[in-house]
Every structure is written in structure tokens, then in C-alpha cells.
Design an enzyme around this catalytic site. Structure first.
Site, PDB file in Angstrom:
ATOM      1  CG  ASP A  59      10.350   7.376  16.859  1.00 46.79           C
ATOM      2  OD1 ASP A  59      10.742   6.709  17.823  1.00 46.79           O
ATOM      3  OD2 ASP A  59       9.978   6.862  15.783  1.00 46.79           O
ATOM      4  CD  GLN A  75       5.344   8.799  16.683  1.00 49.32           C
ATOM      5  OE1 GLN A  75       4.887   7.674  16.611  1.00 49.32           O
ATOM      6  NE2 GLN A  75       4.800   9.824  16.032  1.00 49.32           N
ATOM      7  CD1 TRP A  83       5.139   3.787  21.504  1.00 54.47           C
ATOM      8  CD2 TRP A  83       3.841   1.983  21.239  1.00 54.47           C
ATOM      9  NE1 TRP A  83       4.817   3.684  20.170  1.00 54.47           N
ATOM     10  CE2 TRP A  83       4.028   2.589  19.976  1.00 54.47           C
ATOM     11  CE3 TRP A  83       3.051   0.839  21.315  1.00 54.47           C
ATOM     12  CZ2 TRP A  83       3.469   2.079  18.800  1.00 54.47           C
ATOM     13  CZ3 TRP A  83       2.481   0.329  20.148  1.00 54.47           C
ATOM     14  CH2 TRP A  83       2.702   0.951  18.903  1.00 54.47           C
ATOM     15  CD1 TRP A 118       1.871   5.516  15.131  1.00 56.00           C
ATOM     16  CD2 TRP A 118       2.997   3.836  14.188  1.00 56.00           C
ATOM     17  NE1 TRP A 118       1.493   4.351  15.746  1.00 56.00           N
ATOM     18  CE2 TRP A 118       2.157   3.305  15.188  1.00 56.00           C
ATOM     19  CE3 TRP A 118       3.813   2.953  13.444  1.00 56.00           C
ATOM     20  CZ2 TRP A 118       2.119   1.930  15.466  1.00 56.00           C
ATOM     21  CZ3 TRP A 118       3.756   1.591  13.725  1.00 56.00           C
ATOM     22  CH2 TRP A 118       2.926   1.089  14.732  1.00 56.00           C
ATOM     23  CB  SER A 119       7.997   8.589  13.097  1.00 54.67           C
ATOM     24  OG  SER A 119       8.134   8.447  14.478  1.00 54.67           O
ATOM     25  NE  ARG A 181       8.029   1.282  11.488  1.00 52.58           N
ATOM     26  CZ  ARG A 181       7.837  -0.027  11.420  1.00 52.58           C
ATOM     27  NH1 ARG A 181       6.789  -0.522  10.806  1.00 52.58           N
ATOM     28  NH2 ARG A 181       8.715  -0.860  11.968  1.00 52.58           N
ATOM     29  CG  ASP A 182       9.380   5.823  10.431  1.00 56.22           C
ATOM     30  OD1 ASP A 182       8.248   6.017  10.913  1.00 56.22           O
ATOM     31  OD2 ASP A 182      10.177   4.987  10.888  1.00 56.22           O
ATOM     32  CD  GLU A 237      11.392   1.272  13.461  1.00 62.47           C
ATOM     33  OE1 GLU A 237      10.167   1.273  13.568  1.00 62.47           O
ATOM     34  OE2 GLU A 237      12.158   1.238  14.442  1.00 62.47           O
TER      35      GLU A 237
END
Ligand code: NAG
Ligand code: NAG
Ligand code: NAG
Ligand code: NAG
Length: 504
Positions: A59, A75, A83, A118-119, A181-182, A237
Site C-alpha cells: 500500500d 508498506q 510480504w 501498517w498503513s 486499521r488504516d 480497508e
């Protein structure tokens, strides 16, 4: 039913950025399927698209323009092309075209992000300082939201970031702790409070877009009402929430509020499908309510896709200097993991695109940023070629792996176009592309381009069009067929992607 297509053809090869100079010879052989470049060839590194010098990317995170410098974070696994070990890679540019990699901005180091950074997003605070909100995977494997600040706000490149000890600033209470998240770019309401939204999933596996408010951007309180929730999807997401002007293409600052002249876009990816969707609506600032326009019930199948093809996790930012909103997204290349490891890299970003609301107020429009044209060189121009049904016209170029193509098709007539039927529904280009493919003959089309084609056409990617009559005019179905893309990808993938372009 002989059709003829007349088309002028413009083909430009890129000027290579300084990081790509090693990657391209000047007169490379034309490809043939028997004689492909080895998988590890630098020929496959991109010249138009952003990618880090090596290893895994997914991302785009926290795009922002600060004091004349564009930043893109992403990311990134610094150790390999798989990953894992996710950090925030960081690159800067003055033109969105030539990028300089900087040291990693955020890496797992604290109890609140030890299993991954993370994002997230960047927001420019009132004093002009950018700040980052990101998801940390904590000691227990749960997701939390954290904040980070530039170590030295007067560093023009914002190289180092600090994560205050008081993190996390949001925790997943009441929601599945691994499905939270995000955080999106913040915006400020008329009441002077900051807002942001975060994606979450409840224990019935339904998606929520939670709204948070803060006076200082550090202490956040979850609002009772979410900005959005849906029963039609599990986790969503990479939420992006931004205003668009109903008049013209200029972008708007994320804190631009409700008015006659503004609508809002709520964009998110559906984790089950790995596609980005969006809704257009009114954001009622007083009630912190987003009212989507014209959606027929709570059914994701009626929501427009942000784009087709390999496109996910998009994120936009407002370019205050050029008054435009620019969107980035991740292109997952669909190589196998062993192939990615052999290549030493995996994942690129789309070329940055300007995004605005179409004149009809219903769909978003996107176009690559103007700056990309600076990469054009070695123009190959072909004018007015007449092509009859079944013919292939070849354009041979020196460097066959990257080109920027402008092509105009002139159709001899539209009268014979088939009437669109319910099977090839206008809201479902994907099905139409799948069923009709690149070889089923139609009244008008398929016609288009075979790109990355080997001499014998054994390998190619077809980008093709069909024209249909609709009750209100015509529609052009645009598809791509990647089944014959490359022998290394066969035989697993079978990919048609499509979109309709409406002509009134
Ligand atoms: C993750 O990082 C560790 C070092 O911290 C390394 O040993 C491992 O190979 C990495 N895994 C991948 C898949 O990159
Ligand atoms: C949380 O979500 C994960 C991933 O979907 C799922 O495996 C897990 O069972 C969920 N936990 C609870 C408590 O619902
Ligand atoms: C929404 O639907 C109404 C009623 O059909 C219509 O008048 C309006 O133009 C539509 N708005 C948009 C943005 O599509
Ligand atoms: C990326 O591509 C790989 C290989 O085709 C696929 O297995 C994976 O699901 C894709 N991931 C996303 C997020 O698109």
C-alpha cells in the site's frame, strides 16, 4: 459485417530517471516467446511507475506535499521481496516523476508496533507540521492506531520520525482486535475539532468505518455513530474520505466542509474482493453524517469501482500548490513468490493520477498527472492507418517493454452497434469482458491494442474495445485480457478486467 478502423497512433518511450539508468539498454532485441528476457532482467524494472530500489512494496501510505517536496511512504519489507517485516518506506520528489529513496521512516520497535507498522496517512496540522497516523501490530498481535511526528520539522526532507511513548492513540474496544486499521487523513470541522476515520470489523464480521474526534490530534474519542457501516461486506480497508468540487477539476483541502459546491467521496477496499469501491454523497458536518447519493440499498455490487485491473489500497492527498487532488494505489503484480524472490522486487504504485468529480456529479474521473509527460521521448508517430477486420498492424520499437501510447480510433459507422442487453449489464463490465473476451466477434469490436507482444503474438496483453448501443446513446466497453501476458505467469492466471465508458 466488415468494420474498418482508422487510427492515428502516437507512441512515446520514456526518458529514464536517474535511478533507472542502469535498467535499460539502448537497442534491445524485439521479444519473441522463445527468447524472452530472463525473469531477473532489469528490463522489467519500471520507468513510469514508482517502485523502491528493491524488495517488497504494497500500500501507498501518507502521501503529502510539504514545503514544495512530495513525499510518498509505502508498506515495505526491507529484507526481501515477500510480504513480511512491514515498515514504512519513504521517498521524496519535486515533480512526482523522479524519486529519491530515503531511510525507512517507521519500523517496528515499540510494544505498540513491534509486529508491524501498517498503513495510515499523513495530515498537515494547523501550524504546518505534517503528522502520521498509522496502524501498529502490538505485542499481543492486536491492531492499534499510533501517531508519529517529524523529529526535526525544519528538515526539508522529513527524514526521521519519532513515535511518542504515549502511543497507541486508538484501541479496538468493542471490535475485533485484529480487524481495526488504516486511519485516514484528518480533517477539521467548523467546531475546530479534528476528525479521522478508521476501518473495523465487528464480531458478526461486518464492516464499520469508525469516526474519531480530537481537540489536539493526540487524544481521540470515538463518536457513537460511525461515519458508515454496511452489512454487505466483511472488513474494509484503506479508507479515504475527501471533498470534491461539483464545479470543475480543482481539488479541495480535506477540511473543506459541506456547501452547495462540495460533495464527498468515501472510498474503501473490500478485503474479500481486494477491489476499491467508492460512494459519492453529502457530508453533513454538523451531524458528522455521510449520506451516500443514489445507492440502491446496502449492496456492494451497486457501488462503483475506483478502478479495474490490479489496483488496490488507493490513497489520495491534496496538492495545495497546484490545487489538485492526487491519488496513488498499489499494483500487485501477480507474480508467484518464487518469481518475486528471483526478481528481488515485487509491487509497484500506479502512476499518480489527478482525481475529480465528473460533470454528471455521479462518477469520479482520473487522469495521470501532467508531469509524467516529461518522461516522453523517442516519439514514434503513425498517422491514419486503415485496419480491416482481422488485421494486425505492428509497431516495432527499440525498447519494447515500456511505452506511453496515445491512440485514436475512428470508426466508420456506429449504426450497426449491437443494443446492449441485460446480460452485459452496464454496471457489470467485468461479466461482459469475461463472457465476450478478446476473440468473440461483435458488430463493432473487439478492436484495440496487443501490447507486450512477442513476434509470433504467442505472448501479448490485449486491451480492447466494443461499442454498444444503449437506450441513451452508446457505451464503449473497455477490457484487458492478461491470459497471454507472459509465459512465466501461465497457466494460473485468467484475468479479464473491464470498464464502460459512456458516450451520450
Ligand atoms: C524478516 O526479518 C528478519 C530479520 O529481522 C529476517 O531474518 C527474515 O528473513 C525476514 N523475513 C522476510 C520474509 O523477509
Ligand atoms: C477476528 O477476525 C479474524 C479474521 O477474520 C478471525 O479469524 C477471528 O475469529 C475474529 N475474532 C473474533 C473474536 O471474532
Ligand atoms: C439521484 O437520483 C435522483 C432521483 O432519481 C436524481 O434526480 C438525481 O439527479 C440523482 N443524483 C445523482 C447525483 O445521481
Ligand atoms: C496479489 O497477487 C497474488 C498472486 O497472484 C495473489 O495471490 C494475491 O491474492 C494478490 N493480493 C492482492 C492484495 O491483490
Amino acid at each position: 459485417m466488415a468494420s474498418r478502423w482508422l487510427f492515428p497512433f502516437l507512441l512515446c518511450l520514456p526518458v529514464l530517471g536517474k535511478d533507472e539508468i542502469e535498467t535499460h539498454g539502448s537497442s534491445l532485441p524485439t521479444r519473441s516467446s522463445e527468447d524472452s528476457f530472463p525473469l531477473t532482467s532489469k528490463q522489467y524494472r519500471t520507468a513510469f511507475h514508482f517502485q523502491p530500489p528493491e524488495n517488497w512494496l504494497n500500500d501507498p501510505n501518507g502521501p503529502v506535499l510539504h514545503n514544495g517536496v512530495y513525499h510518498i511512504f509505502y508498506q515495505y519489507n526491507p529484507y526481501s521481496a515477500e510480504w513480511a517485516n512491514i515498515t514504512w518506506g519513504h521517498s521524496i520528489s519535486s515533480d512526482l516523476v523522479n524519486w529519491t529513496p530515503l531511510p525507512i521512516a517507521l519500523w517496528p520497535s515499540e510494544p505498540f508496533d513491534i509486529h508491524g507498522c501498517w498503513s495510515g496517512s499523513a495530515t498537515i496540522l494547523s501550524g504546518g507540521t505534517p503528522t502520521i497516523l498509522y496502524t501498529g501490530i502490538d505485542l499481543n498481535g492486536n491492531s492499534v492506531q499510533n501517531i508519529a511526528f517529524p523529529k526535526n520539522p525544519s528538515d526539508p526532507f522529513l527524514r526521521e520520525w519519532v513515535k511518542p511513548h504515549y502511543n497507541p492513540v486508538m484501541v479496538p474496544d468493542g471490535f475485533n482486535a485484529t480487524q481495526f486499521r488504516d486511519p485516514a487523513t484528518g480533517w477539521m470541522g467548523k467546531d475546530g475539532l479534528w476528525r479521522t476515520v478508521v476501518c473495523a470489523e465487528d464480531f458478526e464480521r461486518r464492516a464499520w468505518i469508525l469516526l474519531y474526534r480530537s481537540e489536539d490530534f493526540v487524544h481521540w474519542t470515538r463518536a457513537e455513530k460511525p461515519l458508515f457501516r454496511t452489512k454487505t461486506s466483511t472488513m474494509v480497508e484503506c479508507v479515504d474520505f475527501f471533498p470534491v468540487s461539483v464545479k470543475g477539476k480543482n481539488g479541495l483541502d480535506t477540511s473543506t466542509m459541506d456547501s452547495e459546491e462540495v460533495k464527498h467521496v468515501l472510498k474503501f477496499g473490500l478485503f474479500d474482493y481486494l477491489h476499491d469501491y467508492y460512494l459519492i454523497g453529502k457530508y453533513l458536518d454538523d451531524e458528522d453524517e455521510f449520506v451516500p447519493e443514489n445507492i440502491s440499498g446496502d449492496d456492494h455490487r451497486s457501488w462503483p469501482r475506483y478502478d479495474y485491473g490490479s489496483f488496490y489500497a488507493s490513497k489520495s492527498f491534496f496538492d495545495a500548490e497546484k490545487k489538485r487532488r492526487i491519488s496513488w494505489a498499489w499494483v500487485n503484480e501477480s507474480d508467484t513468490i518464487p518469481d518475486d524472490v528471483a526478481k528481488g522486487w515485487a509491487g509497484v504504485l500506479i502512476v499518480p493520477r489527478t482525481v475529480w468529480l465528473g460533470e454528471d456529479g455521479k462518477i469520479l474521473q482520473q487522469w495521470p498527472v501532467k508531469e509524467l509527460e516529461s518522461l516522453r521521448r523517442d516519439l514514434v508517430e503513425i498517422k491514419e492507418v486503415e485496419i480491416n477486420e482481422g488485421e494486425v498492424f505492428s509497431v516495432l520499437v527499440n525498447n519494447p517493454s515500456q511505452a506511453d501510447v496515445e491512440v485514436e480510433f475512428e470508426l466508420s459507422e456506429l449504426e450497426q452497434a449491437q443494443l446492449i442487453n441485460s446480460k452485459w449489464h452496464l454496471d457489470d463490465a467485468q461479466t461482459a469482458c469475461n463472457e465476450l473476451g478478446a476473440s468473440v466477434p461483435g458488430a463493432i469490436g473487439p478492436f484495440g491494442l496487443l501490447v507486450l507482444a512477442s513476434h509470433d503474438l504467442e505472448e501479448h496483453t490485449a486491451i480492447f474495445f466494443r461499442v454498444f448501443r444503449t437506450p441513451n446513446g452508446h457505451a464503449v466497453l473497455m477490457c484487458s485480457d492478461q491470459r497471454r501476458l507472459h509465459r512465466y505467469h501461465l497457466p494460473e492466471i485468467f484475468l479479464y478486467e473491464g470498464n464502460y465508458i459512456h458516450i451520450p
